[in-house]
Design a protein around this motif. Structure first.
Motif, short mmCIF file in Angstrom:
data_model
loop_
_atom_site.label_atom_id
_atom_site.label_comp_id
_atom_site.label_asym_id
_atom_site.label_seq_id
_atom_site.Cartn_x
_atom_site.Cartn_y
_atom_site.Cartn_z
N UNK A 106 0.79 -1.23 0.00
CA UNK A 106 0.00 0.00 0.00
C UNK A 106 0.83 1.28 0.00
N UNK A 107 2.13 1.19 0.28
CA UNK A 107 2.94 2.40 0.35
C UNK A 107 3.33 2.92 -1.03
N UNK A 108 3.03 2.18 -2.08
CA UNK A 108 3.41 2.62 -3.42
C UNK A 108 2.58 3.82 -3.86
N UNK A 109 3.17 4.76 -4.59
CA UNK A 109 2.38 5.88 -5.12
C UNK A 109 1.24 5.38 -6.00
N UNK A 110 0.06 5.91 -5.81
CA UNK A 110 -1.09 5.52 -6.61
C UNK A 110 -1.74 4.23 -6.20
N UNK A 111 -1.29 3.63 -5.09
CA UNK A 111 -1.85 2.34 -4.68
C UNK A 111 -3.22 2.48 -4.00
N UNK A 112 -3.54 3.66 -3.49
CA UNK A 112 -4.76 3.85 -2.71
C UNK A 112 -5.80 4.63 -3.49
N UNK A 113 -7.06 4.19 -3.39
CA UNK A 113 -8.17 4.84 -4.07
C UNK A 113 -9.29 5.13 -3.07
N UNK A 114 -9.98 6.24 -3.29
CA UNK A 114 -11.14 6.61 -2.48
C UNK A 114 -12.37 5.84 -2.94
N UNK A 115 -13.27 5.56 -2.01
CA UNK A 115 -14.55 4.94 -2.32
C UNK A 115 -15.67 5.81 -1.75
N UNK A 116 -16.73 6.00 -2.52
CA UNK A 116 -17.89 6.72 -1.99
C UNK A 116 -19.15 6.21 -2.66
N UNK A 117 -20.25 6.23 -1.90
CA UNK A 117 -21.52 5.76 -2.45
C UNK A 117 -22.60 5.74 -1.39
N UNK A 118 -23.43 4.70 -1.45
CA UNK A 118 -24.58 4.62 -0.55
C UNK A 118 -24.70 3.23 0.04
N UNK A 119 -25.60 3.10 1.04
CA UNK A 119 -25.81 1.82 1.70
C UNK A 119 -26.42 0.78 0.78
N UNK A 120 -26.86 1.18 -0.41
CA UNK A 120 -27.35 0.20 -1.39
C UNK A 120 -26.25 -0.70 -1.90
N UNK A 121 -24.98 -0.32 -1.64
CA UNK A 121 -23.84 -1.10 -2.11
C UNK A 121 -23.24 -0.60 -3.40
N UNK A 122 -23.78 0.48 -3.96
CA UNK A 122 -23.25 1.06 -5.20
C UNK A 122 -22.19 2.11 -4.85
N UNK A 123 -20.94 1.82 -5.21
CA UNK A 123 -19.82 2.68 -4.85
C UNK A 123 -19.05 3.08 -6.10
N UNK A 124 -18.39 4.22 -6.03
CA UNK A 124 -17.51 4.69 -7.10
C UNK A 124 -16.13 4.91 -6.52
N UNK A 125 -15.11 4.49 -7.25
CA UNK A 125 -13.73 4.66 -6.79
C UNK A 125 -13.04 5.76 -7.60
N UNK A 126 -12.12 6.49 -6.92
CA UNK A 126 -11.37 7.56 -7.54
C UNK A 126 -9.94 7.52 -7.03
N UNK A 127 -8.94 7.58 -7.92
CA UNK A 127 -7.55 7.59 -7.45
C UNK A 127 -7.27 8.78 -6.55
N UNK A 128 -6.44 8.56 -5.52
CA UNK A 128 -6.10 9.65 -4.61
C UNK A 128 -5.01 10.54 -5.19
#
Length: 426
Positions: free
Chosen positions: A73-95
């Protein structure tokens, strides 16, 4: 927020905290706080597309957020944000990345319940839908010797449908934390938390290091970073959460290190005054055992005189000085090379904070050992304008690797005083 930061906040057991922000509390003071909102967080591990991943996920009402990384996980670009709703539908975005990063994938999970599920199952797909991979992640056990099977809900003044409702200026007011066990209300903990979606979420910690989960919540965000918290201690005898001693409530922004059995608080008094307090848990509650405050270290390198801001940090139960001056094998050296990022002050302008502190090489699990301390004073000097009192400061000469004294009398009008300051050398 990086995964490392988020992991520090997620202490285990069905509760959540995520990146911080602040909003005005003007409308919250009179708002109705009768809406009961589910809240939890959890850590997960598994694979996506044959690659090992670590996930931190939280839910507050209908809003869901978190982050995940492809290990290591310490690599550059290894981590992504997640956001969405309790329905289970999420979108990821690079940090990482310049500008406003674009979404890189979608998650379709089963609907998320009122407690963190033991398993996350579903599908990951690219934004264009051309690549699809199954998601199979297992919840990681919390880092406590004992477990509580509690479901937490917040009595607050707004309903949240998804993370889109948790904007930067979202005002939430929480009047109570409702503690449920097997679907029945066990306790109602009065509170007065105000702030954003991320600010008001409580977290499970082991505040007194007895192996049982305790509960803490940030109350509000003042002008500085010294955030008041309310912390409840789990009493195994009564099997209830009780408000901790006042000495615990008085610690701002507390962090809990179970391995070292220490509570620490990093505080700020002003833009140029930071400090660290470290506490041990005693029978009556937390007792401060170490304290350190920031200061300016005068340094000369390549003939340039500068003041380097020294800020204490916490490591392995004790104070550490990441940019300190250390004696190694009879020689002096800085832990960090002087740079404009932290050595941009004029030593003549920071006289009240100047100090050369020579430290022994730190030992794991041991407090810092100060070998020598050199202070600053003023010396009377005859100048063309008459007698003046000029700064006489101890300076670490990084080229000669030794401490020297420098009398700053060349620019007497700027650096020297007409009246005799306190601490003036005879």
């Amino acid at each position: 927020m990086t995964l490392k930061c988020l992991t520090g906040w997620v202490a285990g057991l069905n509760i959540a905290l995520a990146p911080m922000s602040w909003a005005s509390m003007a409308s919250a003071e009179t708002a109705d706080t009768s809406h009961e909102a589910v809240v939890w967080s959890a850590s997960y591990r598994g694979e996506i597309a044959g690659r090992a991943v670590k996930l931190e996920l939280w839910r507050l009402d209908g809003a869901v957020g978190g982050s995940y990384c492809y290990e290591p996980c310490h690599r550059p670009g290894a981590t992504l944000d997640l956001e969405g709703s309790a329905s289970g539908q999420l979108t990821e975005t690079p940090m990482s990345g310049a500008g406003d990063p674009r979404p890189s994938g979608r998650w379709a999970l089963a609907a998320l319940p009122g407690m963190a599920p033991p398993r996350l199952q579903g599908q990951w797909q690219s934004m264009d839908g051309k690549r699809r991979w199954p998601v199979q992640l297992l919840r990681q056990p919390p880092a406590f010797s004992h477990r509580l099977h509690y479901e937490l809900r917040l009595l607050m003044n707004q309903k949240l449908r998804s993370l889109a409702d948790c904007g930067e200026h979202t005002d939430l007011q929480v009047s109570a934390i409702q503690v449920y066990e097997q679907g029945r209300l066990k306790q109602s903990l009065p509170t007065d938390a105000v702030g954003s979606c991320w600010r008001v979420q409580p977290r499970w910690v082991d505040a007194n290091f007895d192996g049982w989960p305790d509960l803490t919540q940030a109350l509000d965000l003042p002008a500085g970073p010294n955030i008041a918290h309310r912390t409840w201690i789990y009493d195994p005898g009564t099997q209830k959460l009780v408000l901790g001693p006042q000495s615990l409530q008085d610690i701002s922004s507390p962090a809990f290190d179970g391995k070292a059995r220490r509570i620490y608080s990093e505080w700020r008094a002003s833009c140029c005054s930071h400090g660290l307090d470290i506490y041990a848990w005693k029978p009556a509650g937390p007792e401060r055992v170490e304290r350190a405050e920031s200061h300016m270290l005068p340094v000369r390198k390549g003939g340039k005189l500068m003041a380097c801001y020294q800020v204490p940090a916490y490591a392995q139960g004790h104070v550490r000085w990441p940019g300190g001056l250390y004696e190694r094998g009879g020689e002096l050296s800085l832990a960090q090379e002087p740079s404009a990022d932290w050595c941009d002050a004029d030593p003549a302008a920071t006289m009240g904070q100047n100090q050369v502190q020579v430290l022994a090489v730190p030992r794991p699990g041991q407090p810092p050992r100060v070998l020598k301390v050199y202070g600053a004073s003023y010396r009377k000097v005859d100048t063309p304008q008459g007698a003046r009192y000029c700064p006489d400061i101890a300076v670490f000469d990084a080229d000669a690797r030794k401490v020297v004294r420098v009398l700053m009398s060349e620019n007497a009008e700027r650096d020297c005083e007409t009246d005799k300051p306190a601490g003036t050398a005879p």
